[in-house]
Design a protein around this motif. Structure first.
Motif, PDB file in Angstrom:
ATOM      1  N   GLY A 168       0.790  -1.225   0.000  1.00 50.44           N
ATOM      2  CA  GLY A 168       0.000   0.000   0.000  1.00 50.44           C
ATOM      3  C   GLY A 168       0.819   1.269   0.000  1.00 50.44           C
ATOM      4  O   GLY A 168       0.272   2.360   0.123  1.00 50.44           O
ATOM      5  N   ARG A 169       2.154   1.158  -0.163  1.00 44.42           N
ATOM      6  CA  ARG A 169       3.015   2.338  -0.153  1.00 44.42           C
ATOM      7  C   ARG A 169       3.289   2.858  -1.564  1.00 44.42           C
ATOM      8  O   ARG A 169       4.011   3.841  -1.721  1.00 44.42           O
ATOM      9  CB  ARG A 169       4.367   2.002   0.488  1.00 44.42           C
ATOM     10  CG  ARG A 169       4.317   1.773   1.981  1.00 44.42           C
ATOM     11  CD  ARG A 169       5.664   1.245   2.443  1.00 44.42           C
ATOM     12  NE  ARG A 169       5.745   1.029   3.869  1.00 44.42           N
ATOM     13  CZ  ARG A 169       6.345   1.848   4.722  1.00 44.42           C
ATOM     14  NH1 ARG A 169       6.886   2.974   4.289  1.00 44.42           N
ATOM     15  NH2 ARG A 169       6.411   1.560   5.989  1.00 44.42           N
ATOM     16  N   GLY A 170       2.792   2.211  -2.586  1.00 43.06           N
ATOM     17  CA  GLY A 170       3.075   2.626  -3.957  1.00 43.06           C
ATOM     18  C   GLY A 170       4.418   2.090  -4.403  1.00 43.06           C
ATOM     19  O   GLY A 170       4.996   1.218  -3.753  1.00 43.06           O
ATOM     20  N   ASN A 171       4.934   2.581  -5.539  1.00 39.18           N
ATOM     21  CA  ASN A 171       6.199   2.088  -6.074  1.00 39.18           C
ATOM     22  C   ASN A 171       7.314   3.096  -5.872  1.00 39.18           C
ATOM     23  O   ASN A 171       7.193   4.243  -6.273  1.00 39.18           O
ATOM     24  CB  ASN A 171       6.067   1.806  -7.575  1.00 39.18           C
ATOM     25  CG  ASN A 171       5.120   0.676  -7.834  1.00 39.18           C
ATOM     26  OD1 ASN A 171       5.276  -0.405  -7.277  1.00 39.18           O
ATOM     27  ND2 ASN A 171       4.104   0.920  -8.651  1.00 39.18           N
ATOM     28  N   THR A 175      11.541   2.392   4.412  1.00 41.74           N
ATOM     29  CA  THR A 175      11.460   2.334   5.865  1.00 41.74           C
ATOM     30  C   THR A 175      12.098   3.593   6.426  1.00 41.74           C
ATOM     31  O   THR A 175      13.206   3.948   6.030  1.00 41.74           O
ATOM     32  CB  THR A 175      12.217   1.102   6.393  1.00 41.74           C
ATOM     33  OG1 THR A 175      11.694  -0.060   5.769  1.00 41.74           O
ATOM     34  CG2 THR A 175      12.068   0.970   7.900  1.00 41.74           C
ATOM     35  N   GLY A 176      11.399   4.243   7.323  1.00 39.33           N
ATOM     36  CA  GLY A 176      11.922   5.487   7.889  1.00 39.33           C
ATOM     37  C   GLY A 176      11.851   6.640   6.920  1.00 39.33           C
ATOM     38  O   GLY A 176      12.434   7.694   7.163  1.00 39.33           O
ATOM     39  N   GLY A 177      11.159   6.454   5.810  1.00 39.19           N
ATOM     40  CA  GLY A 177      11.063   7.502   4.785  1.00 39.19           C
ATOM     41  C   GLY A 177      10.090   8.592   5.177  1.00 39.19           C
ATOM     42  O   GLY A 177       9.459   8.549   6.229  1.00 39.19           O
ATOM     43  N   GLY A 178       9.984   9.579   4.328  1.00 38.34           N
ATOM     44  CA  GLY A 178       9.087  10.710   4.585  1.00 38.34           C
ATOM     45  C   GLY A 178       9.875  11.881   5.094  1.00 38.34           C
ATOM     46  O   GLY A 178      11.067  11.778   5.401  1.00 38.34           O
ATOM     47  N   VAL A 179       9.247  13.030   5.181  1.00 42.18           N
ATOM     48  CA  VAL A 179       9.913  14.248   5.619  1.00 42.18           C
ATOM     49  C   VAL A 179       9.377  14.658   6.980  1.00 42.18           C
ATOM     50  O   VAL A 179       8.278  14.270   7.370  1.00 42.18           O
ATOM     51  CB  VAL A 179       9.718  15.399   4.601  1.00 42.18           C
ATOM     52  CG1 VAL A 179      10.435  15.092   3.305  1.00 42.18           C
ATOM     53  CG2 VAL A 179       8.259  15.685   4.349  1.00 42.18           C
ATOM     54  N   ARG A 180      10.156  15.434   7.709  1.00 38.31           N
ATOM     55  CA  ARG A 180       9.759  15.857   9.059  1.00 38.31           C
ATOM     56  C   ARG A 180       8.547  16.796   8.985  1.00 38.31           C
ATOM     57  O   ARG A 180       8.331  17.447   7.956  1.00 38.31           O
ATOM     58  CB  ARG A 180      10.928  16.534   9.763  1.00 38.31           C
ATOM     59  CG  ARG A 180      11.349  17.846   9.154  1.00 38.31           C
ATOM     60  CD  ARG A 180      12.526  18.465   9.908  1.00 38.31           C
ATOM     61  NE  ARG A 180      12.917  19.722   9.285  1.00 38.31           N
ATOM     62  CZ  ARG A 180      13.774  19.835   8.297  1.00 38.31           C
ATOM     63  NH1 ARG A 180      14.336  18.748   7.773  1.00 38.31           N
ATOM     64  NH2 ARG A 180      14.076  21.022   7.795  1.00 38.31           N
ATOM     65  N   PRO A 181       7.778  16.907  10.065  1.00 36.73           N
ATOM     66  CA  PRO A 181       6.638  17.818  10.072  1.00 36.73           C
ATOM     67  C   PRO A 181       7.078  19.258   9.812  1.00 36.73           C
ATOM     68  O   PRO A 181       8.058  19.721  10.385  1.00 36.73           O
ATOM     69  CB  PRO A 181       6.077  17.684  11.491  1.00 36.73           C
ATOM     70  CG  PRO A 181       6.577  16.376  11.973  1.00 36.73           C
ATOM     71  CD  PRO A 181       7.893  16.152  11.315  1.00 36.73           C
ATOM     72  N   GLY A 182       6.375  19.955   8.949  1.00 39.79           N
ATOM     73  CA  GLY A 182       6.679  21.350   8.648  1.00 39.79           C
ATOM     74  C   GLY A 182       7.646  21.536   7.495  1.00 39.79           C
ATOM     75  O   GLY A 182       7.850  22.656   7.049  1.00 39.79           O
ATOM     76  N   PHE A 183       8.240  20.431   6.986  1.00 39.14           N
ATOM     77  CA  PHE A 183       9.188  20.548   5.883  1.00 39.14           C
ATOM     78  C   PHE A 183       8.418  20.743   4.586  1.00 39.14           C
ATOM     79  O   PHE A 183       7.463  20.026   4.305  1.00 39.14           O
ATOM     80  CB  PHE A 183      10.061  19.295   5.790  1.00 39.14           C
ATOM     81  CG  PHE A 183      11.132  19.385   4.737  1.00 39.14           C
ATOM     82  CD1 PHE A 183      12.180  20.276   4.862  1.00 39.14           C
ATOM     83  CD2 PHE A 183      11.097  18.579   3.615  1.00 39.14           C
ATOM     84  CE1 PHE A 183      13.174  20.363   3.896  1.00 39.14           C
ATOM     85  CE2 PHE A 183      12.076  18.648   2.639  1.00 39.14           C
ATOM     86  CZ  PHE A 183      13.124  19.553   2.781  1.00 39.14           C
ATOM     87  N   GLU A 184       8.822  21.752   3.782  1.00 39.01           N
ATOM     88  CA  GLU A 184       8.098  22.068   2.551  1.00 39.01           C
ATOM     89  C   GLU A 184       8.997  21.934   1.331  1.00 39.01           C
ATOM     90  O   GLU A 184       8.959  22.764   0.420  1.00 39.01           O
ATOM     91  CB  GLU A 184       7.521  23.488   2.639  1.00 39.01           C
ATOM     92  CG  GLU A 184       6.496  23.653   3.759  1.00 39.01           C
ATOM     93  CD  GLU A 184       5.903  25.034   3.810  1.00 39.01           C
ATOM     94  OE1 GLU A 184       5.928  25.753   2.792  1.00 39.01           O
ATOM     95  OE2 GLU A 184       5.392  25.415   4.880  1.00 39.01           O
TER      96      GLU A 184
END
Length: 146
Positions: free
Chosen positions: A34-37, A44-53
């Protein structure tokens, strides 16, 4: 027979089953779970911190600053007139207010304000008072010494 503990269950449909990802194609969430390709969010551990644009100046830095926090206010305690009745003895000092449990140990200055009534004559020493509190203490037969 009444209700039994082993027969208690939530209302049907009120609880959804937990989605078990990565348990095969038949489970509905196999493969990419369900995470896409590819991409940062699939890792794992991906994504950006809150508030990062994405490197753009973020909103919390774009909006102007407003006001300030007084460092004195953090060390100043407020004491009601009615709380003076809990102090042992006739003399009220900062140390006695802390000993009586009215103020925490971190407080280095205090101010007595008019809320409630003082029931006996007390002598306030080294603690600031408001005009109304001073009048009430002196009306009860006490004194205020800054």
């Amino acid at each position: 027979m009444g209700l039994r503990l082993n027969e208690i269950a939530p209302a049907s449909g009120s609880r959804q089953k937990r989605k078990r990802v990565g348990r095969g194609a038949s489970a509905g969430q196999g493969g990419t779970c369900g995470r896409g390709n590819k991409g940062q969010n699939s890792r794992t551990g991906g994504g950006v911190r809150p508030g990062f644009e994405g490197g753009q100046l973020p909103l919390q830095k774009r909006v102007p600053t407003y006001g300030f926090k007084s460092r004195k206010a953090r060390k100043t305690g407020e004491v009601r007139l009615s709380e003076l009745n809990r102090v042992d003895g006739d003399e009220v000092t900062l140390a006695k207010l802390i000993a009586a449990g009215i103020l925490p140990r971190s407080i280095t200055r205090a101010r007595i304000f008019a809320s409630g009534q003082v029931e006996r004559a007390v002598h306030v020493k080294g603690v600031k008072t408001t005009a109304g509190a001073k009048a009430a203490i002196e009306a009860a037969g006490g004194s205020v010494e800054s």
